[in-house]
Design a protein around this motif. Sequence first.
Motif: not given
Length: 262
Positions: A20-44
């Motif tokens: 799920y975290l990988q897909n969040i970053l793939l979205s950013v790589a394709e000029n998408g926006t970062l899902s900040q809440p989910a990214y913060t939780v998973l990264r932590r």
Amino acid sequence: MFSGFEEEDLPDSPLDRALYLQNILLSVAENGTLSQPAYTVLRRELMQSDARDILPEVVRTCRDHGSVWGYLKGVASGSGSWDARRNHIYEAFTPLLDHLEGRNRSPADSTISEALSSFDTEGVHRVWERALQRRHEDPEGAITAARTLLETVCKHILDDAEEDYGDDDLPKLYSKVAKVLNLSPSQHTEQTFKSILGGCHTVVQNLGTLRNRIGDAHGQGRNPVRVAPRHAALAVNLAGSMATFIIETWSARQANTDRGRA
């Protein structure tokens, strides 16, 4: 914590959460926006886990959309290709996903992990996990972690036995532990036992020497020794087996002492 976001919406298993975290970053790589809440939780979660050392650099160093996007733009500098950014993410996540899928592990890993975890989860077991994670991606670091594992186990045993060790190196630490646990060859008369226990001492001594020569704790010259993953796997497996033997011998000794007091 975040408006409109519930942690319960995230996948349950560690592997699925990493994907799920990988897909969040793939979205950013394709000029998408970062899902900040989910990214913060998973990264932590991952930064606090035993997999911290094999996290993608972008996860370790970037906390928000701006820093993530800046990192990914740097990866593809010169090409400006979202495909290059995407491929970088896939490659960066491979060690983590392999670890979570249980690849590159032998049947003995689980047995050793169980023994080390029951002895000391925060100290000894954490070093073991670090050694396992590095066997294939960072062989030199794995060899260093293998020696650290044995040093840590020996010091824990000597602390529990109230024996001093000061700045002793690994061979001296093991010699003291061997005497405490009646594992020194000189403490036995049966030649077979003497040979086996002498072999154990040789393994420990050579692991210390190997780490000094080709681990990542010291610099090397113009012609450094190249360590293959199979060499690291051998060192880590030997260290794990010896650590387990020491711990199980100590536990048996403690159990006999307790029964004698009963």
